[in-house]
Scaffold this active site. Structure first.
Site, PDB file in Angstrom:
ATOM      1  N   SER A  61      17.733  -6.615  -8.259  1.00 50.40           N
ATOM      2  CA  SER A  61      16.691  -6.704  -7.236  1.00 50.40           C
ATOM      3  C   SER A  61      17.027  -7.737  -6.162  1.00 50.40           C
ATOM      4  CB  SER A  61      15.361  -7.079  -7.884  1.00 50.40           C
ATOM      5  OG  SER A  61      15.050  -6.180  -8.916  1.00 50.40           O
TER       6      SER A  61
HETATM    7  N1  SAH Z   1      15.373  -6.948 -12.842  1.00 49.34           N
HETATM    8  C1  SAH Z   1      16.550  -6.169 -12.828  1.00 49.34           C
HETATM    9  C2  SAH Z   1      16.269  -4.875 -12.109  1.00 49.34           C
HETATM   10  C3  SAH Z   1      17.033  -3.770 -12.671  1.00 49.34           C
HETATM   11  S1  SAH Z   1      16.678  -2.199 -11.986  1.00 49.34           S
HETATM   12  C4  SAH Z   1      17.653  -6.930 -12.123  1.00 49.34           C
HETATM   13  O1  SAH Z   1      17.340  -7.750 -11.252  1.00 49.34           O
HETATM   14  O2  SAH Z   1      18.816  -6.697 -12.401  1.00 49.34           O
HETATM   15  C5  SAH Z   1      15.512  -1.543 -13.136  1.00 49.34           C
HETATM   16  C6  SAH Z   1      15.978  -1.365 -14.551  1.00 49.34           C
HETATM   17  O3  SAH Z   1      14.937  -0.670 -15.251  1.00 49.34           O
HETATM   18  C7  SAH Z   1      17.225  -0.498 -14.702  1.00 49.34           C
HETATM   19  O4  SAH Z   1      18.209  -1.211 -15.394  1.00 49.34           O
HETATM   20  C8  SAH Z   1      16.739   0.706 -15.497  1.00 49.34           C
HETATM   21  O5  SAH Z   1      17.699   1.215 -16.403  1.00 49.34           O
HETATM   22  C9  SAH Z   1      15.549   0.126 -16.235  1.00 49.34           C
HETATM   23  N2  SAH Z   1      14.611   1.132 -16.736  1.00 49.34           N
HETATM   24  C10 SAH Z   1      14.190   2.277 -16.159  1.00 49.34           C
HETATM   25  N3  SAH Z   1      13.357   2.953 -16.970  1.00 49.34           N
HETATM   26  C11 SAH Z   1      13.246   2.200 -18.104  1.00 49.34           C
HETATM   27  C12 SAH Z   1      12.542   2.365 -19.328  1.00 49.34           C
HETATM   28  N4  SAH Z   1      11.767   3.437 -19.573  1.00 49.34           N
HETATM   29  N5  SAH Z   1      12.664   1.414 -20.271  1.00 49.34           N
HETATM   30  C13 SAH Z   1      13.437   0.317 -20.073  1.00 49.34           C
HETATM   31  N6  SAH Z   1      14.135   0.112 -18.930  1.00 49.34           N
HETATM   32  C14 SAH Z   1      14.049   1.039 -17.965  1.00 49.34           C
END
Ligand code: SAH
Length: 212
Positions: A61
């Site tokens: 993010s």
């Molecule tokens: N806060 C993280 C953002 C990652 S993007 C950072 O700064 O790196 C969002 C993440 O949510 C992704 O890695 C994706 O795989 C995860 N995600 C999506 N659906 C999900 C679910 N049902 N359960 C767990 N994680 C999920």
């Protein structure tokens, strides 16, 4: 020889200008090395105030959004926090400095392993991570004083709201389009959820199930 502004200092200035003013949060964001959380190909942009691609077509993010969401959680070091969407682990690492314990859920085992390696490298010991479908929360560990979703819920995340402790706060992007509303829910003592619109955001969607 001057001219080259330290990218970390520049980011802190940008965050302050954009309204992230809590000195404790800013010092945590200055200390957590974002370069450790991005792919080598993007290392030069690690301190830009921008989201960047990570593996599995996901994203780390934007620092401003991480800061705004963290501030919205109103942490004082004592809370038990649930995070849905570990991704790179960057947001998790920041939460870990400001909360008692962080439970984080990621659906990609590959991303989770990388994130866990980073927590270890940074000496972070108050994070518990699991690979599962975060749409269901983490019922065995509930209730949580704070919940943060870093992927977009198509609609009000009721399963997660039931895992919130009284007085607790949940911050989540809600919506099924490319732009979602960042909402803050607060569970009042009388059992009613207050809902507040914080800003518009762009997150990857919550997907069902898990993946290796
Ligand atoms: N806060 C993280 C953002 C990652 S993007 C950072 O700064 O790196 C969002 C993440 O949510 C992704 O890695 C994706 O795989 C995860 N995600 C999506 N659906 C999900 C679910 N049902 N359960 C767990 N994680 C999920």
């Amino acid at each position: 020889m001057s001219g080259a502004v330290d990218p970390r200092a520049r980011l802190m200035l940008q965050l302050r200008k954009a309204g992230i003013t809590d000195p404790t949060l800013l010092s945590v964001m200055e200390r957590i090395p974002r370069d450790l959380f991005v792919d080598a190909a993007f290392a030069a942009r690690a301190w830009d105030d921008a989201p960047l691609p990570i593996a599995e077509a996901q994203t780390i993010s934007q620092p401003f959004v991480v800061g705004a969401m963290t501030a919205a959680l109103e942490l004082d070091g004592r809370q038990k926090v649930l995070e849905i969407g570990t991704g790179s682990g960057y947001q998790t690492a920041i939460l870990a400095q400001l909360a008692r314990r962080v439970y984080t859920v990621e659906r990609y085992r590959s991303l989770l392993r990388l994130a866990q390696g980073r927590f270890e490298a940074l000496g972070i010991t108050n994070v518990v991570a699991t690979c599962s479908d975060g749409g269901a929360g983490w019922p065995q560990q509930a209730p949580f004083e704070r919940i943060i979703m870093t992927c977009a819920a198509p609609e009000r995340p009721d399963a997660l709201l039931t895992q919130l402790a009284p007085g607790g706060v949940l911050v989540a992007p809600v919506g099924s389009g490319p732009v979602q509303e960042l909402l803050r829910y607060r569970l009042r003592a009388d059992g009613v959820f207050e809902e507040e619109h914080l800003m518009d955001v762009r997150f990857v969607p919550l997907l069902p199930g898990t993946s290796s």
